[in-house]
Scaffold this active site. Structure first.
Site, PDB file in Angstrom:
ATOM      1  N   LYS A  27      15.803 104.370  84.967  1.00  5.77           N
ATOM      2  CA  LYS A  27      17.224 104.643  84.739  1.00  5.77           C
ATOM      3  C   LYS A  27      18.013 103.329  84.716  1.00  5.77           C
ATOM      4  O   LYS A  27      18.788 103.074  83.816  1.00  5.77           O
ATOM      5  CB  LYS A  27      17.722 105.566  85.862  1.00  5.77           C
ATOM      6  CG  LYS A  27      19.128 106.046  85.711  1.00  5.77           C
ATOM      7  CD  LYS A  27      19.398 107.112  86.776  1.00  5.77           C
ATOM      8  CE  LYS A  27      20.885 107.376  86.911  1.00  5.77           C
ATOM      9  NZ  LYS A  27      21.192 108.417  87.888  1.00  5.77           N
ATOM     10  N   GLU A  65       9.542  97.330  91.094  1.00  3.79           N
ATOM     11  CA  GLU A  65       8.174  97.784  90.818  1.00  3.79           C
ATOM     12  C   GLU A  65       7.969  98.000  89.314  1.00  3.79           C
ATOM     13  O   GLU A  65       6.998  97.519  88.723  1.00  3.79           O
ATOM     14  CB  GLU A  65       7.887  99.119  91.538  1.00  3.79           C
ATOM     15  CG  GLU A  65       7.835  99.040  93.045  1.00  3.79           C
ATOM     16  CD  GLU A  65       9.179  99.230  93.718  1.00  3.79           C
ATOM     17  OE1 GLU A  65      10.235  99.001  93.070  1.00  3.79           O
ATOM     18  OE2 GLU A  65       9.184  99.599  94.904  1.00  3.79           O
ATOM     19  N   GLY A 102      17.802 110.552  89.804  1.00  5.78           N
ATOM     20  CA  GLY A 102      16.405 110.212  89.545  1.00  5.78           C
ATOM     21  C   GLY A 102      15.440 111.361  89.810  1.00  5.78           C
ATOM     22  O   GLY A 102      14.612 111.722  88.962  1.00  5.78           O
ATOM     23  N   ARG A 103      15.563 111.972  90.986  1.00  2.00           N
ATOM     24  CA  ARG A 103      14.589 113.018  91.342  1.00  2.00           C
ATOM     25  C   ARG A 103      14.870 114.345  90.639  1.00  2.00           C
ATOM     26  O   ARG A 103      14.173 115.329  90.871  1.00  2.00           O
ATOM     27  CB  ARG A 103      14.542 113.190  92.865  1.00  2.00           C
ATOM     28  CG  ARG A 103      15.868 113.509  93.514  1.00  2.00           C
ATOM     29  CD  ARG A 103      15.780 113.341  95.028  1.00  2.00           C
ATOM     30  NE  ARG A 103      17.071 113.449  95.683  1.00  2.00           N
ATOM     31  CZ  ARG A 103      17.938 112.458  95.836  1.00  2.00           C
ATOM     32  NH1 ARG A 103      17.656 111.275  95.323  1.00  2.00           N
ATOM     33  NH2 ARG A 103      19.077 112.638  96.465  1.00  2.00           N
ATOM     34  N   GLU A 127      14.256 113.291 100.070  1.00  2.00           N
ATOM     35  CA  GLU A 127      15.257 112.303  99.659  1.00  2.00           C
ATOM     36  C   GLU A 127      16.620 112.994  99.523  1.00  2.00           C
ATOM     37  O   GLU A 127      17.658 112.376  99.717  1.00  2.00           O
ATOM     38  CB  GLU A 127      14.850 111.632  98.340  1.00  2.00           C
ATOM     39  CG  GLU A 127      15.580 110.333  98.102  1.00  2.00           C
ATOM     40  CD  GLU A 127      14.996 109.494  96.980  1.00  2.00           C
ATOM     41  OE1 GLU A 127      14.746 108.302  97.194  1.00  2.00           O
ATOM     42  OE2 GLU A 127      14.792 110.036  95.871  1.00  2.00           O
ATOM     43  N   HIS A 161     -10.098 123.716 104.574  1.00  2.00           N
ATOM     44  CA  HIS A 161     -11.232 123.034 105.192  1.00  2.00           C
ATOM     45  C   HIS A 161     -10.823 121.735 105.865  1.00  2.00           C
ATOM     46  O   HIS A 161     -11.664 120.929 106.222  1.00  2.00           O
ATOM     47  CB  HIS A 161     -12.320 122.790 104.139  1.00  2.00           C
ATOM     48  CG  HIS A 161     -12.861 124.078 103.600  1.00  2.00           C
ATOM     49  ND1 HIS A 161     -13.995 124.665 104.092  1.00  2.00           N
ATOM     50  CD2 HIS A 161     -12.371 124.921 102.661  1.00  2.00           C
ATOM     51  CE1 HIS A 161     -14.211 125.802 103.456  1.00  2.00           C
ATOM     52  NE2 HIS A 161     -13.218 125.980 102.588  1.00  2.00           N
ATOM     53  N   LYS A 183      14.767  97.766 100.573  1.00  2.00           N
ATOM     54  CA  LYS A 183      14.723  97.023  99.301  1.00  2.00           C
ATOM     55  C   LYS A 183      15.409  95.674  99.460  1.00  2.00           C
ATOM     56  O   LYS A 183      14.904  94.649  99.000  1.00  2.00           O
ATOM     57  CB  LYS A 183      15.508  97.803  98.220  1.00  2.00           C
ATOM     58  CG  LYS A 183      14.801  98.958  97.584  1.00  2.00           C
ATOM     59  CD  LYS A 183      15.628  99.402  96.366  1.00  2.00           C
ATOM     60  CE  LYS A 183      15.477 100.867  96.096  1.00  2.00           C
ATOM     61  NZ  LYS A 183      16.413 101.385  95.098  1.00  2.00           N
TER      62      LYS A 183
HETATM   63  C1  G6Q Z   1      15.645 109.334  92.939  1.00  2.00           C
HETATM   64  C2  G6Q Z   1      15.825 107.945  93.299  1.00  2.00           C
HETATM   65  C3  G6Q Z   1      14.651 107.044  93.002  1.00  2.00           C
HETATM   66  C4  G6Q Z   1      14.606 106.488  91.589  1.00  2.00           C
HETATM   67  C5  G6Q Z   1      13.625 105.313  91.555  1.00  2.00           C
HETATM   68  C6  G6Q Z   1      13.477 104.719  90.202  1.00  2.00           C
HETATM   69  O1  G6Q Z   1      16.473 110.193  93.070  1.00  2.00           O
HETATM   70  O2  G6Q Z   1      17.012 107.495  92.773  1.00  2.00           O
HETATM   71  O3  G6Q Z   1      13.405 107.641  93.277  1.00  2.00           O
HETATM   72  O4  G6Q Z   1      14.246 107.469  90.677  1.00  2.00           O
HETATM   73  O5  G6Q Z   1      14.054 104.347  92.473  1.00  2.00           O
HETATM   74  O6  G6Q Z   1      14.683 104.202  89.725  1.00  2.00           O
HETATM   75  P1  G6Q Z   1      14.833 103.731  88.236  1.00  2.00           P
HETATM   76  O7  G6Q Z   1      14.638 104.918  87.345  1.00  2.00           O
HETATM   77  O8  G6Q Z   1      16.228 103.179  88.116  1.00  2.00           O
HETATM   78  O9  G6Q Z   1      13.785 102.688  87.987  1.00  2.00           O
END
Ligand code: G6Q
Length: 545
Positions: free
Chosen positions: A210, A216, A271-272, A357, A388, A508
Site C-alpha cells: 500500500k 521487508e 491492510g488486513r 491487529e 494429534h 519498526k
Molecule cells: C494491516 C497492516 C499491515 C500492513 C503491512 C504492509 O492492517 O496495516 O499488516 O498491511 O504492514 O504494509 P504495506 O502494504 O504498506 O507494505
C-alpha cells in the site's frame, strides 16, 4: 452522556450479564441439552448458505437476549450504519473503513468525501481481470518473449496474508500450470527458497505494498530486481517482469515499474481488509477473474446479511457476541479456529492478523485505558492434524478454550472414505468437548479405579460449528466476511478502534535505529539498555566468525 459513552461495565445489560453468568456458570451442557431436546435445532442459524450451530455454547436463550441488549446499548446498529455510510470511523488515522465497497456490485453507490467510489473500484477490478487474463493465456510475455509460468507476490502483513490464505484455500480452482509463490519475510531465506527453482525469464513479480515503503517488501523487491537483471541485463526488462499494487505511484515509478502496470487502491482500505482490492491480484491470476468475482459476491452477501439481519439472527453479530461472552465473563483468553479442510490451512494465520491487529487494544476510542479484556488470542490448525497434537489441552487442560469448528458437507477431492472420516472427527470433537465422559461412564467400561480420573472428561467446553455445502470461492468470501464483521461487532462492544494498529510502530522505529548500528564498519556508540547493547555487540562479534 450518550449511550455510547457509557463505560462498558456500567451498562445495564453488562450488569445483567454478570448476574446471569453466575447461573450459567454452574450449568453443564449435558443438563442444558437434557432440558431442551430441541436445543441443537433451536440454537442454530442458517443464512446465505452458512449453517451455524451455536447450541454447544454455555448459553441459554436469555444469554442471547442479554448479549443482544448489550449490542443495542453499545449502539451497534448506529455503528454498522456509520461503517456502511463511509464515515471516518477510523478516527486515529482520519479514515473511512470501506472494504465493503470493494465487493459491492457495479450499480451500487458508496460515497467517500462526496465521491461515489464504486466506479473506481470496478475500473481497477476490470484492469486486474484484463491483466490476469493476459498472464493466464500467455499473451503477457517476459522480456525475452517467453510466457510467464511463475508468479511471485512480494508483500507482508495485510499485503500477504490474504492472498496466500485465499490462494491455498482456492487452490483447487487455480491454474495448475502456474507456479505461485509468496514472499514476505525480510529473512533472505524466504526469497531464496521461493526463487531457487524458478527461471527469471518466465517469472512475474507482483510488488504488493500500500505504502511502497515497507522495509521487508522493498528489500525483497530490490533483491528480486537484482536477481532478474543478473540474467536479463537490461533495466527495460523490469517493466515486463514487475507490476505493482500500491497507493503510491511516485515510489512505484522510482522503482522502475511502469505506472501503467500499477494497480491502485485507496486509503479507506485497511491492510488486513485489502484482499478484495488489487492486493488480490496474485489470487486473481491463479484462480481467474470469474472465480475472483464469485468470491467477491460471497463477501457481499455476508455484508448485506450483516447490515440488514436482526441481531439475534445475524451470523457475525452472534459470533462476535459469543466471543465477548467468553472473553469478558468466563475469562477465556484464546479462541481456537479449527477448519476441517486442508485447503484452509492458512485460515487461522490469516485470522490472527484480522482479529488481533484489529482488537488487540487497551485504549478506548476516547483515549481512556480499558479495564476489561479485549481480543482473545486466535490460533488453530486444520483438523484432524490438531487432534494429534494440542487437543489434549482443549479437552483436559485447565483453560477454557472456545472453539470454532469449520467443515464442508461435500469434498472437492472425493476419494472414499476420506471425507466421511474427516467429518466424523469434526462432529466427534465438538461432542466430546461439550458432553465429556463421566467417571461412572469410565468405570462402566472396566477401567481400574486409579486410572479413572485420568480417563474422565469433564466436558462443558464450548464450541461453534460452521457448516457449508462446499468450499467454493463464494463460500470463502462469506467465511472471511463473517469473521471481519464479527471482529467489528466485538470492537464496538469494547469501544475500541478496530482499524488502526499503532502497536506495530515502536518496534519498526527501533529497528530503523539499530540497522546502522549493525551495518557500521566502526564500533558504534550504543545507547540502548544494557541487554540490547550486549546483544548487538555479541551479534557484531559473532557474525563474521
Ligand atoms: C494491516 C497492516 C499491515 C500492513 C503491512 C504492509 O492492517 O496495516 O499488516 O498491511 O504492514 O504494509 P504495506 O502494504 O504498506 O507494505
Amino acid at each position: 452522556m450518550s449511550t455510547n459513552s457509557v463505560y462498558l461495565t456500567q451498562r445495564p445489560a453488562w450488569k445483567a450479564l454478570e448476574e446471569h453468568y453466575l447461573t450459567i456458570h454452574s450449568s453443564h451442557l449435558r443438563e442444558l441439552f437434557a432440558d431442551n431436546p430441541q436445543r441443537g435445532e433451536q440454537l442454530a442459524l442458517e443464512a446465505i448458505g452458512l449453517y451455524l450451530d451455536y447450541s454447544k455454547n454455555r448459553i441459554t436463550k436469555t444469554t442471547i437476549e442479554l448479549l443482544v441488549s448489550l449490542a443495542e446499548e453499545a449502539g451497534l446498529r448506529e455503528r454498522i450504519d456509520a461503517l456502511f455510510r463511509g464515515e471516518k470511523i477510523n478516527i486515529t488515522e482520519g479514515r473511512a473503513v470501506l472494504h465493503m465497497a470493494l465487493r459491492a456490485p457495479r450499480d451500487q453507490a458508496i460515497m467517500v468525501d462526496g465521491v461515489n467510489v464504486i466506479p473506481e473500484v470496478h475500473a481497477v477490478l476490470d484492469k486486474m481481470a484484463a491483466f490476469a487474463d493476459q498472464v493466464r493465456s500467455g499473451d503477457w510475455k517476459g522480456y525475452t518473449g517467453k510466457r510467464i509460468r511463475n508468479v511471485v507476490n512480494i508483500g507482508i502483513g495485510g499485503s500477504d496474508l490474504g492472498p496466500v490464505m485465499a490462494y491455498e484455500a482456492l487452490r483447487y480452482y487455480s491454474d495448475h500450470n502456474l507456479t505461485m509463490r509468496f514472499v514476505s519475510n525480510i529473512d533472505g531465506t524466504d526469497f531464496i527458497e521461493a526463487i531457487r527453482d524458478l527461471d527469471p525469464t518466465e517469472t512475474l513479480f507482483i510488488i504488493s505494498s500500500k505504502t511502497f515503503t515497507t522495509l521487508e517488501t522493498m528489500t525483497n523487491a530490490r533483491s528480486a530486481r537484482d536477481w532478474c537483471l543478473r540474467v536479463l541485463g537490461d533495466q527495460q526488462a523490469v517493466a515486463r517482469h514487475f507490476v505493482a499494487v500500491s497507493t503510491n505511484a511516485a515510489e512505484v515509478e522510482k522503482f522502475g515499474i511502469d505506472t501503467a502496470n500499477m494497480f491502485e487502491f485507496w486509503d479507506w482500505v485497511g491492510g488486513r481488509y485489502s484482499m478484495d482490492a488489487a492486493i488480490g491480484l496474485s489470487l486473481m491470476i491463479a484462480i481467474g477473474p470469474e472465480h475472483f468475482r464469485a468470491m467477491l459476491a460471497g463477501f457481499h452477501a455476508m455484508d448485506e446479511h450483516f447490515r440488514t439481519a436482526p441481531f439475534e439472527r445475524n451470523l457475525p453479530v452472534l459470533m462476535g457476541l459469543l466471543t465477548v461472552w467468553y472473553s469478558n465473563f468466563f475469562g477465556a483468553e484464546t479462541t481456537a479456529v479449527l477448519p476441517y479442510d486442508q485447503y484452509l490451512k492458512r485460515f487461522p494465520a490469516y485470522l490472527q492478523q484480522l482479529t488481533m491487529e484489529s482488537n488487540g487494544k487497551y485504549i478506548t476510542l476516547d483515549g481512556s485505558p480499558i479495564g476489561y479484556q479485549t481480543s482473545p488470542i486466535y490460533w488453530g490448525e486444520p483438523g484432524t492434524n490438531g487432534q494429534h497434537s494440542f487437543y489434549q489441552l482443549i479437552h483436559q487442560g485447565t483453560k477454557l478454550i472456545p472453539c470454532d469448528f469449520i467443515g464442508f458437507c461435500q469434498t472437492l477431492n472425493p476419494i472414499s472414505p476420506h471425507h466421511d472420516l474427516l467429518m466424523a472427527n469434526l462432529f466427534a470433537q465438538s461432542e466430546a468437548l461439550a458432553f465429556g465422559k463421566t467417571a461412572e461412564e469410565v468405570k462402566a467400561g472396566g477401567t481400574e479405579d486409579w486410572l479413572v480420573p485420568h480417563r474422565t472428561f469433564v466436558g462443558n467446553r464450548p464450541s461453534n460449528t460452521i457448516l457449508a455445502e462446499r468450499l467454493t470461492p463464494e463460500t470463502l468470501g462469506k467465511l472471511v466476511a463473517l469473521y471481519e464483521h464479527s471482529v467489528f461487532t466485538q470492537g464496538v462492544i469494547w469501544q475500541i478502534n478496530s482499524f488502526d494498529q499503532w502497536g506495530v510502530e515502536l518496534g519498526k522505529a527501533l529497528a530503523n535505529r539499530i540497522i546502522p548500528e549493525l551495518q557500521s564498519a566502526d564500533d558504534p556508540q550504543l545507547t540502548h539498555d544494557n541487554s540490547t547493547n550486549t546483544l548487538i555487540r555479541r551479534y557484531r562479534a559473532m557474525r563474521s566468525k
